[in-house]
Motif scaffolding. Structure first.
Motif, mmCIF file in Angstrom:
data_model
loop_
_atom_site.group_PDB
_atom_site.id
_atom_site.type_symbol
_atom_site.label_atom_id
_atom_site.label_comp_id
_atom_site.label_asym_id
_atom_site.label_seq_id
_atom_site.Cartn_x
_atom_site.Cartn_y
_atom_site.Cartn_z
ATOM 1 N N LYS A 1 0.844 -1.192 0.000
ATOM 2 C CA LYS A 1 0.000 0.000 0.000
ATOM 3 C C LYS A 1 0.881 1.245 0.000
ATOM 4 O O LYS A 1 1.779 1.375 0.836
ATOM 5 C CB LYS A 1 -0.888 -0.003 1.245
ATOM 6 N N ALA A 2 0.630 2.157 -0.941
ATOM 7 C CA ALA A 2 1.381 3.406 -0.985
ATOM 8 C C ALA A 2 1.094 4.202 0.284
ATOM 9 O O ALA A 2 -0.050 4.286 0.731
ATOM 10 C CB ALA A 2 0.987 4.218 -2.219
ATOM 11 N N VAL A 3 2.152 4.748 0.879
ATOM 12 C CA VAL A 3 2.012 5.527 2.108
ATOM 13 C C VAL A 3 2.531 6.940 1.862
ATOM 14 O O VAL A 3 3.328 7.173 0.957
ATOM 15 C CB VAL A 3 2.765 4.872 3.288
ATOM 16 N N LYS A 4 2.069 7.862 2.697
ATOM 17 C CA LYS A 4 2.439 9.264 2.538
ATOM 18 C C LYS A 4 3.467 9.658 3.590
ATOM 19 O O LYS A 4 3.298 9.395 4.777
ATOM 20 C CB LYS A 4 1.196 10.141 2.674
ATOM 21 N N LEU A 5 4.519 10.319 3.134
ATOM 22 C CA LEU A 5 5.532 10.844 4.041
ATOM 23 C C LEU A 5 5.004 12.113 4.698
ATOM 24 O O LEU A 5 4.406 12.957 4.030
ATOM 25 C CB LEU A 5 6.806 11.191 3.261
ATOM 26 N N THR A 6 5.229 12.234 6.005
ATOM 27 C CA THR A 6 4.842 13.459 6.697
ATOM 28 C C THR A 6 6.084 14.153 7.243
ATOM 29 O O THR A 6 7.092 13.512 7.547
ATOM 30 C CB THR A 6 3.835 13.189 7.839
ATOM 31 N N TRP A 7 5.985 15.445 7.376
ATOM 32 C CA TRP A 7 7.098 16.301 7.788
ATOM 33 C C TRP A 7 7.312 16.213 9.293
ATOM 34 O O TRP A 7 6.368 16.294 10.073
ATOM 35 C CB TRP A 7 6.785 17.735 7.384
ATOM 36 N N VAL A 8 8.571 16.070 9.705
ATOM 37 C CA VAL A 8 8.940 16.162 11.109
ATOM 38 C C VAL A 8 9.772 17.428 11.331
ATOM 39 O O VAL A 8 9.516 18.196 12.245
ATOM 40 C CB VAL A 8 9.704 14.909 11.586
ATOM 41 N N GLY A 9 10.774 17.647 10.461
ATOM 42 C CA GLY A 9 11.575 18.856 10.598
ATOM 43 C C GLY A 9 12.859 18.800 9.796
ATOM 44 O O GLY A 9 13.125 17.837 9.073
ATOM 45 N N LYS A 10 13.666 19.852 9.969
ATOM 46 C CA LYS A 10 14.968 19.923 9.302
ATOM 47 C C LYS A 10 15.924 20.649 10.229
ATOM 48 O O LYS A 10 15.500 21.439 11.083
ATOM 49 C CB LYS A 10 14.874 20.628 7.949
ATOM 50 N N GLU A 11 17.208 20.369 10.070
ATOM 51 C CA GLU A 11 18.224 21.063 10.866
ATOM 52 C C GLU A 11 19.560 20.989 10.144
ATOM 53 O O GLU A 11 19.742 20.190 9.234
ATOM 54 C CB GLU A 11 18.341 20.462 12.269
ATOM 55 N N THR A 12 20.464 21.838 10.600
ATOM 56 C CA THR A 12 21.817 21.824 10.079
ATOM 57 C C THR A 12 22.770 21.998 11.255
ATOM 58 O O THR A 12 22.370 22.447 12.320
ATOM 59 C CB THR A 12 22.029 22.940 9.034
ATOM 60 N N ASP A 13 23.999 21.611 11.029
ATOM 61 C CA ASP A 13 25.031 21.782 12.050
ATOM 62 C C ASP A 13 26.088 22.711 11.473
ATOM 63 O O ASP A 13 27.011 22.267 10.789
ATOM 64 C CB ASP A 13 25.631 20.430 12.435
ATOM 65 N N GLU A 14 25.914 24.002 11.707
ATOM 66 C CA GLU A 14 26.804 25.007 11.115
ATOM 67 C C GLU A 14 28.243 24.873 11.582
ATOM 68 O O GLU A 14 29.164 25.289 10.895
ATOM 69 C CB GLU A 14 26.279 26.410 11.413
ATOM 70 N N LYS A 15 28.460 24.292 12.760
ATOM 71 C CA LYS A 15 29.822 24.146 13.280
ATOM 72 C C LYS A 15 30.577 23.004 12.600
ATOM 73 O O LYS A 15 31.781 23.068 12.427
ATOM 74 C CB LYS A 15 29.791 23.906 14.787
ATOM 75 N N ARG A 16 29.845 21.954 12.224
ATOM 76 C CA ARG A 16 30.520 20.780 11.654
ATOM 77 C C ARG A 16 30.395 20.659 10.147
ATOM 78 O O ARG A 16 31.284 20.171 9.489
ATOM 79 C CB ARG A 16 29.946 19.506 12.274
ATOM 80 N N ASP A 17 29.239 21.040 9.599
ATOM 81 C CA ASP A 17 28.990 20.796 8.178
ATOM 82 C C ASP A 17 28.098 21.908 7.634
ATOM 83 O O ASP A 17 26.879 21.876 7.819
ATOM 84 C CB ASP A 17 28.330 19.434 7.991
ATOM 85 N N ILE A 18 28.700 22.858 6.960
ATOM 86 C CA ILE A 18 27.933 23.990 6.435
ATOM 87 C C ILE A 18 27.359 23.728 5.042
ATOM 88 O O ILE A 18 26.688 24.583 4.481
ATOM 89 C CB ILE A 18 28.783 25.283 6.406
ATOM 90 N N GLN A 19 27.588 22.542 4.494
ATOM 91 C CA GLN A 19 27.127 22.246 3.138
ATOM 92 C C GLN A 19 25.872 21.387 3.090
ATOM 93 O O GLN A 19 25.275 21.236 2.037
ATOM 94 C CB GLN A 19 28.237 21.550 2.355
ATOM 95 N N SER A 20 25.477 20.786 4.213
ATOM 96 C CA SER A 20 24.344 19.876 4.163
ATOM 97 C C SER A 20 23.361 20.112 5.300
ATOM 98 O O SER A 20 23.653 20.815 6.255
ATOM 99 C CB SER A 20 24.833 18.423 4.184
ATOM 100 N N LEU A 21 22.192 19.521 5.140
ATOM 101 C CA LEU A 21 21.169 19.589 6.161
ATOM 102 C C LEU A 21 20.579 18.209 6.371
ATOM 103 O O LEU A 21 20.718 17.337 5.520
ATOM 104 C CB LEU A 21 20.069 20.582 5.785
ATOM 105 N N TRP A 22 19.952 18.027 7.514
ATOM 106 C CA TRP A 22 19.211 16.808 7.822
ATOM 107 C C TRP A 22 17.732 17.115 7.687
ATOM 108 O O TRP A 22 17.249 18.138 8.183
ATOM 109 C CB TRP A 22 19.504 16.333 9.240
ATOM 110 N N VAL A 23 17.013 16.232 6.998
ATOM 111 C CA VAL A 23 15.567 16.330 6.863
ATOM 112 C C VAL A 23 14.985 15.097 7.542
ATOM 113 O O VAL A 23 15.469 13.978 7.338
ATOM 114 C CB VAL A 23 15.143 16.374 5.376
ATOM 115 N N TYR A 24 13.928 15.320 8.340
ATOM 116 C CA TYR A 24 13.294 14.225 9.075
ATOM 117 C C TYR A 24 11.847 14.082 8.626
ATOM 118 O O TYR A 24 11.085 15.049 8.627
ATOM 119 C CB TYR A 24 13.352 14.495 10.576
ATOM 120 N N LEU A 25 11.488 12.862 8.255
ATOM 121 C CA LEU A 25 10.147 12.530 7.801
ATOM 122 C C LEU A 25 9.676 11.290 8.544
ATOM 123 O O LEU A 25 10.478 10.583 9.161
ATOM 124 C CB LEU A 25 10.148 12.248 6.294
#
Length: 140
Positions: free
Chosen positions: A63-87
């Protein structure tokens, strides 16, 4: 990706480069997001979710399921090029089979590769997706 038996949900944590994600959203008809800046688009979360819902499709128990949003964050001290997305996907009593279709960032890079680590039902699996292999299925 992790199935949490206590909450009955599939939890997804995704690390992605800012510029690639922003380019993909513009290519799909969205606005410039300017993530984590003073000029960040007010609906950036919605645009990211829309893009990911179109490019990370899950079927649980056929059964196809729908992703729901939890949040996003970045770690400017360690990695300024990427972000984490949570679903997440909620209300999954049991996972008998899982099909994943992953085309994230293939519209930006023809040589894009996406690694997925899955923990579910006491089993750990890893898959590598690319433009030639966009889906995988596992049965328990």
């Amino acid at each position: 990706m992790n199935y949490n038996e206590e909450t009955k949900g599939m939890e997804i944590a995704m690390k992605v480069f800012f510029d690639d994600l922003e380019d993909a959203i513009v290519l799909s008809g969205g606005p410039e997001l300017h993530l984590f800046t003073e000029k960040e688009h007010p609906q950036s979360d919605e645009w990211i979710l829309k893009y990911l819902q179109e490019n990370l499709q899950l079927k649980i128990n056929e059964k196809a399921v729908k992703l729901t949003w939890v949040g996003k964050e970045t770690d400017e001290k360690r990695d300024i090029q990427s972000l984490w997305v949570y679903l997440e996907v909620q209300n999954i009593r049991k996972v008998k089979d899982l099909q994943v279709k992953n085309t994230i960032l293939y519209d930006v890079h023809q040589d894009q590769r996406n690694m997925l680590h899955l923990k579910c039902n006491g089993k750990k699996v890893s898959w590598l997706f690319d433009i030639k292999k966009i889906s995988e299925t596992i049965h328990w």
